[in-house]
Scaffold this active site. Structure first.
Site, PDB file in Angstrom:
ATOM      1  N   ASP A  16       0.836  -1.191   0.000  1.00 47.69           N
ATOM      2  CA  ASP A  16       0.000   0.000   0.000  1.00 47.69           C
ATOM      3  C   ASP A  16       0.875   1.247   0.000  1.00 47.69           C
ATOM      4  O   ASP A  16       2.007   1.223   0.493  1.00 47.69           O
ATOM      5  CB  ASP A  16      -0.893  -0.023   1.237  1.00 47.69           C
ATOM      6  CG  ASP A  16      -2.053   0.946   1.161  1.00 47.69           C
ATOM      7  OD1 ASP A  16      -2.420   1.362   0.049  1.00 47.69           O
ATOM      8  OD2 ASP A  16      -2.607   1.284   2.226  1.00 47.69           O
ATOM      9  N   GLU A  71      -4.258   4.941  -6.419  1.00 44.64           N
ATOM     10  CA  GLU A  71      -5.068   5.429  -5.305  1.00 44.64           C
ATOM     11  C   GLU A  71      -5.389   6.914  -5.477  1.00 44.64           C
ATOM     12  O   GLU A  71      -4.626   7.655  -6.075  1.00 44.64           O
ATOM     13  CB  GLU A  71      -4.306   5.278  -3.979  1.00 44.64           C
ATOM     14  CG  GLU A  71      -3.983   3.873  -3.596  1.00 44.64           C
ATOM     15  CD  GLU A  71      -3.238   3.792  -2.274  1.00 44.64           C
ATOM     16  OE1 GLU A  71      -3.402   2.782  -1.590  1.00 44.64           O
ATOM     17  OE2 GLU A  71      -2.503   4.734  -1.908  1.00 44.64           O
TER      18      GLU A  71
END
Length: 121
Positions: A16, A71
């Site tokens: 992430d 993202e």
């Protein structure tokens, strides 16, 4: 070893916020990674210097057989640029704000009912 065992039983592993903090190119060779999630900071200003970073990450991940999720997508222009450079997955407020599970399930049913392909950006 733990990540390898998790992967053996079907768990997919993602890094992430790739490109910030402790993420490192070194992890791509050492860990059994399935997905890189490019940090939103690179997507927010994709038309500036960040485009080179995003494109390089997409190309590198593609060569390694790793999926990439962009993202923080907030505009259709960001989607256009990302798609044009081979990014297939994205998340962000353009699609939906974070939802409680019940609202998420309703959101998914609505998408399926409208025959919208939500498998990629």
């Amino acid at each position: 070893n733990i990540l390898g065992r998790l992967k053996e039983i079907g768990v997919r592993i993602a890094i992430d916020d790739y490109g910030t903090g402790y993420s490192s190119l070194n992890y791509l060779n050492k860990l059994p990674i399935d997905t890189l999630k490019i940090d939103r900071i690179f997507i927010e200003q994709i038309k500036l210097n960040n485009l080179v970073i995003v494109c390089s990450t997409l190309q590198m991940a593609n060569e390694l057989g790793i999926d990439v999720v962009a993202e923080g997508i907030q505009t259709t222009e960001q989607i256009r640029i990302l798609k044009g450079h081979g990014c297939r997955w994205g998340q962000g407020y353009l699609f939906s704000r974070p939802l409680p599970i019940v609202e998420y399930e309703e959101f998914c049913r609505a998408i399926r009912g409208n025959k919208v392909d939500n498998t990629s950006i």
